[in-house]
Design a protein around this motif. Sequence first.
Motif, PDB file in Angstrom:
ATOM      1  N   VAL A  50       0.839  -1.198   0.000  1.00  0.00           N
ATOM      2  CA  VAL A  50       0.000   0.000   0.000  1.00  0.00           C
ATOM      3  C   VAL A  50       0.876   1.251   0.000  1.00  0.00           C
ATOM      4  O   VAL A  50       0.621   2.210  -0.747  1.00  0.00           O
ATOM      5  CB  VAL A  50      -0.965  -0.002   1.202  1.00  0.00           C
ATOM      6  CG1 VAL A  50      -1.663   1.336   1.331  1.00  0.00           C
ATOM      7  CG2 VAL A  50      -1.995  -1.099   1.051  1.00  0.00           C
ATOM      8  N   SER A  51       1.950   1.235   0.820  1.00  0.00           N
ATOM      9  CA  SER A  51       2.851   2.391   0.865  1.00  0.00           C
ATOM     10  C   SER A  51       3.470   2.639  -0.503  1.00  0.00           C
ATOM     11  O   SER A  51       3.516   3.774  -0.983  1.00  0.00           O
ATOM     12  CB  SER A  51       3.955   2.172   1.896  1.00  0.00           C
ATOM     13  OG  SER A  51       3.433   1.673   3.092  1.00  0.00           O
ATOM     14  N   TYR A 100       1.000   4.081  -2.967  1.00  0.00           N
ATOM     15  CA  TYR A 100       0.811   5.512  -2.716  1.00  0.00           C
ATOM     16  C   TYR A 100       1.955   6.326  -3.312  1.00  0.00           C
ATOM     17  O   TYR A 100       1.749   7.322  -4.001  1.00  0.00           O
ATOM     18  CB  TYR A 100       0.715   5.753  -1.212  1.00  0.00           C
ATOM     19  CG  TYR A 100       0.701   7.204  -0.817  1.00  0.00           C
ATOM     20  CD1 TYR A 100       1.780   7.765  -0.128  1.00  0.00           C
ATOM     21  CD2 TYR A 100      -0.380   8.016  -1.121  1.00  0.00           C
ATOM     22  CE1 TYR A 100       1.769   9.101   0.238  1.00  0.00           C
ATOM     23  CE2 TYR A 100      -0.390   9.363  -0.760  1.00  0.00           C
ATOM     24  CZ  TYR A 100       0.690   9.892  -0.084  1.00  0.00           C
ATOM     25  OH  TYR A 100       0.695  11.211   0.271  1.00  0.00           O
ATOM     26  N   TYR A 153       1.854   6.180  -7.153  1.00  0.00           N
ATOM     27  CA  TYR A 153       0.741   6.956  -7.701  1.00  0.00           C
ATOM     28  C   TYR A 153       1.082   8.428  -7.759  1.00  0.00           C
ATOM     29  O   TYR A 153       0.729   9.135  -8.696  1.00  0.00           O
ATOM     30  CB  TYR A 153      -0.519   6.727  -6.868  1.00  0.00           C
ATOM     31  CG  TYR A 153      -1.744   7.338  -7.469  1.00  0.00           C
ATOM     32  CD1 TYR A 153      -2.154   8.628  -7.109  1.00  0.00           C
ATOM     33  CD2 TYR A 153      -2.499   6.655  -8.409  1.00  0.00           C
ATOM     34  CE1 TYR A 153      -3.287   9.194  -7.672  1.00  0.00           C
ATOM     35  CE2 TYR A 153      -3.626   7.218  -8.976  1.00  0.00           C
ATOM     36  CZ  TYR A 153      -4.014   8.487  -8.600  1.00  0.00           C
ATOM     37  OH  TYR A 153      -5.127   9.050  -9.167  1.00  0.00           O
ATOM     38  N   ASN A 154       1.790   8.902  -6.713  1.00  0.00           N
ATOM     39  CA  ASN A 154       2.113  10.318  -6.653  1.00  0.00           C
ATOM     40  C   ASN A 154       3.427  10.671  -7.315  1.00  0.00           C
ATOM     41  O   ASN A 154       3.877  11.805  -7.231  1.00  0.00           O
ATOM     42  CB  ASN A 154       2.163  10.763  -5.180  1.00  0.00           C
ATOM     43  CG  ASN A 154       0.769  10.829  -4.588  1.00  0.00           C
ATOM     44  OD1 ASN A 154      -0.148  11.338  -5.215  1.00  0.00           O
ATOM     45  ND2 ASN A 154       0.620  10.296  -3.396  1.00  0.00           N
ATOM     46  N   LEU A 186      -2.589  -0.210  -6.769  1.00  0.00           N
ATOM     47  CA  LEU A 186      -2.431   0.852  -7.780  1.00  0.00           C
ATOM     48  C   LEU A 186      -3.606   0.871  -8.725  1.00  0.00           C
ATOM     49  O   LEU A 186      -4.145   1.937  -9.051  1.00  0.00           O
ATOM     50  CB  LEU A 186      -1.151   0.619  -8.589  1.00  0.00           C
ATOM     51  CG  LEU A 186       0.034   1.534  -8.338  1.00  0.00           C
ATOM     52  CD1 LEU A 186       1.140   1.202  -9.313  1.00  0.00           C
ATOM     53  CD2 LEU A 186      -0.359   2.988  -8.461  1.00  0.00           C
ATOM     54  N   LEU A 189      -6.348   2.491  -7.059  1.00  0.00           N
ATOM     55  CA  LEU A 189      -6.169   3.935  -6.956  1.00  0.00           C
ATOM     56  C   LEU A 189      -6.478   4.614  -8.283  1.00  0.00           C
ATOM     57  O   LEU A 189      -7.114   5.659  -8.328  1.00  0.00           O
ATOM     58  CB  LEU A 189      -4.730   4.261  -6.541  1.00  0.00           C
ATOM     59  CG  LEU A 189      -4.364   3.975  -5.087  1.00  0.00           C
ATOM     60  CD1 LEU A 189      -2.887   4.267  -4.848  1.00  0.00           C
ATOM     61  CD2 LEU A 189      -5.209   4.821  -4.149  1.00  0.00           C
ATOM     62  N   TRP A 240     -10.248  13.127  -5.904  1.00  0.00           N
ATOM     63  CA  TRP A 240      -8.941  13.704  -5.594  1.00  0.00           C
ATOM     64  C   TRP A 240      -9.047  15.226  -5.483  1.00  0.00           C
ATOM     65  O   TRP A 240      -8.508  15.848  -4.565  1.00  0.00           O
ATOM     66  CB  TRP A 240      -7.928  13.369  -6.690  1.00  0.00           C
ATOM     67  CG  TRP A 240      -7.455  11.957  -6.682  1.00  0.00           C
ATOM     68  CD1 TRP A 240      -7.861  10.966  -7.501  1.00  0.00           C
ATOM     69  CD2 TRP A 240      -6.470  11.385  -5.816  1.00  0.00           C
ATOM     70  NE1 TRP A 240      -7.207   9.815  -7.203  1.00  0.00           N
ATOM     71  CE2 TRP A 240      -6.340  10.041  -6.182  1.00  0.00           C
ATOM     72  CE3 TRP A 240      -5.695  11.886  -4.770  1.00  0.00           C
ATOM     73  CZ2 TRP A 240      -5.459   9.173  -5.539  1.00  0.00           C
ATOM     74  CZ3 TRP A 240      -4.815  11.030  -4.130  1.00  0.00           C
ATOM     75  CH2 TRP A 240      -4.699   9.679  -4.521  1.00  0.00           C
ATOM     76  N   VAL A 266      -0.422  12.648   3.340  1.00  0.00           N
ATOM     77  CA  VAL A 266      -0.764  11.341   3.899  1.00  0.00           C
ATOM     78  C   VAL A 266      -2.146  11.355   4.539  1.00  0.00           C
ATOM     79  O   VAL A 266      -2.914  10.405   4.444  1.00  0.00           O
ATOM     80  CB  VAL A 266       0.293  10.902   4.935  1.00  0.00           C
ATOM     81  CG1 VAL A 266      -0.067   9.551   5.501  1.00  0.00           C
ATOM     82  CG2 VAL A 266       1.665  10.855   4.295  1.00  0.00           C
ATOM     83  N   PHE A 276      -4.655  10.991   2.016  1.00  0.00           N
ATOM     84  CA  PHE A 276      -4.680   9.613   1.543  1.00  0.00           C
ATOM     85  C   PHE A 276      -5.499   8.731   2.474  1.00  0.00           C
ATOM     86  O   PHE A 276      -6.383   8.005   2.057  1.00  0.00           O
ATOM     87  CB  PHE A 276      -3.241   9.089   1.444  1.00  0.00           C
ATOM     88  CG  PHE A 276      -3.153   7.697   0.908  1.00  0.00           C
ATOM     89  CD1 PHE A 276      -2.909   6.623   1.755  1.00  0.00           C
ATOM     90  CD2 PHE A 276      -3.341   7.461  -0.440  1.00  0.00           C
ATOM     91  CE1 PHE A 276      -2.832   5.346   1.258  1.00  0.00           C
ATOM     92  CE2 PHE A 276      -3.261   6.177  -0.942  1.00  0.00           C
ATOM     93  CZ  PHE A 276      -3.009   5.124  -0.098  1.00  0.00           C
ATOM     94  N   VAL A 310      -8.856   8.852   0.201  1.00  0.00           N
ATOM     95  CA  VAL A 310      -8.555   7.955  -0.904  1.00  0.00           C
ATOM     96  C   VAL A 310      -8.614   6.501  -0.487  1.00  0.00           C
ATOM     97  O   VAL A 310      -9.188   5.660  -1.169  1.00  0.00           O
ATOM     98  CB  VAL A 310      -7.160   8.287  -1.478  1.00  0.00           C
ATOM     99  CG1 VAL A 310      -6.771   7.269  -2.515  1.00  0.00           C
ATOM    100  CG2 VAL A 310      -7.165   9.682  -2.047  1.00  0.00           C
ATOM    101  N   ALA A 311      -8.002   6.197   0.656  1.00  0.00           N
ATOM    102  CA  ALA A 311      -7.919   4.799   1.093  1.00  0.00           C
ATOM    103  C   ALA A 311      -9.295   4.138   1.163  1.00  0.00           C
ATOM    104  O   ALA A 311      -9.457   3.014   0.698  1.00  0.00           O
ATOM    105  CB  ALA A 311      -7.187   4.697   2.422  1.00  0.00           C
TER     106      ALA A 311
END
Lengths: 268, 284
Positions: free
Chosen positions: B83-84, B87, B90-91, B170, B173, B181, B192, B195, B199-200
């Motif tokens: 997951v980290s 994230y 994605y960014n 991903l 996401l 967003w 964070v 997120f 988002v999560a």
Amino acid sequence: MALGKIALAAAAAVAVSPLVVLARVALLPPGPLEVLSTEVSTYGLGEVFKHGMAQALASSLAVTALTVAIALALSLPTAYAVTRLGIGFAALFATALAVAFVRTIPPSSYLVSAYVSLYDLGLLDTHIGLALAYQIYAFPLAMWLLLSFAADLDPDVDSAARIDGASPTKRFFHIFLPAVSPGVAAAAVLTALAAWGEYLYASVLMSSKNQTAAMLLGSLLASEFRSEWSVIAAAALLTALPPLLFVTVAVKNMQKLSFGTAGGLWKK
Amino acid sequence: MARKLAILFLTPGIFALAVFFAGLIYTAYLSLTDLKLAFSPVANFIGLENYVALFRDPIFLKAVAVTLTFVFAAATLELILGVSLAYLVYNSPKPTLYAAVLSLPLLIPTVSLIVYWLAVVDFRSGVVALALSPLGLSMPDFLGSRDLALWAIVGLDVFELTPFVMLIVLAGLFNIPRDIWHAARVDGARGVVKFIKIVAPMALPAIVAAYLLRLIDAFRIFVKVMLLTRGGPGDSTYTTEFYLYTRGVYPLDMGMASAVSIIQIALVVPFIVPYMYLLWRLWR
């Protein structure tokens, strides 16, 4: 977000490190593990080919090719029928759930069944036998992917062809197959990856006469060669290169496919 | 005519599915027999004797404990890291490129990664040991230690399969509509916090699916155990698959091997049920 950038860069370096480390160790001269040494030697490569690497690679290639061919042959017609031949949504759903269920069973739990079946059919220690057993890994993957791709297609194109009088067989070959070709490529890649590196089934259902690359590596690790770092690393590297090559080729071709009109026009 | 053709097209896949289900039933049947192919092709019905023997075998019970420890530890670590990474990717400025590079461990055959791992965790001259020595630190002998060997295997599994979780998350996401967003940014949520709070939850189905799939698949560690530790030192890395192979399939004790297979499936079922339920909900 500098911390994020550093973390990503570090993660990327770690992700690439297997190839770097294996290449460095494979080219070491015989002796202890010296990752930082700058000496280069082809001792490992030479030894590995003396112990059947070429035959093992050929065996893996044969089994993998057969596995992919069988998986696609089993999945494509069914994916077409369930999504396009008026079988109904309930049937599509039931098929999808059945495939998902089969995919979740640990393959080792099927091993007994596979062994006894191949034993009864006289297909132990054959490439085709192992390829059939590998359907436990390959078929659920291929079927699932192709069901998703097939379900995503625009129904009107197939309907138009049907109204025009084209038979299901014609529509399957001339409309459906071109339209799901990205899915076919993806299924081929994933099933090939699964079959190429598989160890458990290979070591039980094949003898060392026809051993796959994974089996050869396993037997090297179980022998006195375990401490011959350049030999096991050479075998590991040679085993890793064909799938990487295959994925690169497939990805290049997939990009070509998705920019063509074949897939694009017929997606919903 | 159309109906007949439809059935013809359906046959291959449905036949394959039928074979798999028949295989399960056959394994269940064999688990109630004493088939030992090394001695006789005859399978005599012995009821639940195989199961009783297994539950009385301390090594089997240890194997179940080791397997479950491994499954939860590996899957949870992979979830957190995956997951980290999702994230971060994605960014990042080039998500596709980073995703591709980070997926490399998935493409390398596990047997090759095993050799890599041996060169990394070797406590004398491995990569990690070399990195630690200028700091004056030394590395424990993971593979030679009863307490640490399992964690060496967990480590390799995390290395290999974190990208799997990353890719699924991903995809989840990327499926979130852009307006979510943008709304988050308008609301002033930063980084964070944005997120986690906004988002999560939207990517939650993907996260849960990835976790369940890893829990289900983590039972497949035979090759890592066989080639790294052979179940040792002692029985500290003895898993159910390893038991199945060494005490069932290898000596051709098919009756007992089938019982182990069925018990293994039973262990996975608590994860299969929520996974199938999740698929059901997503498909509706």
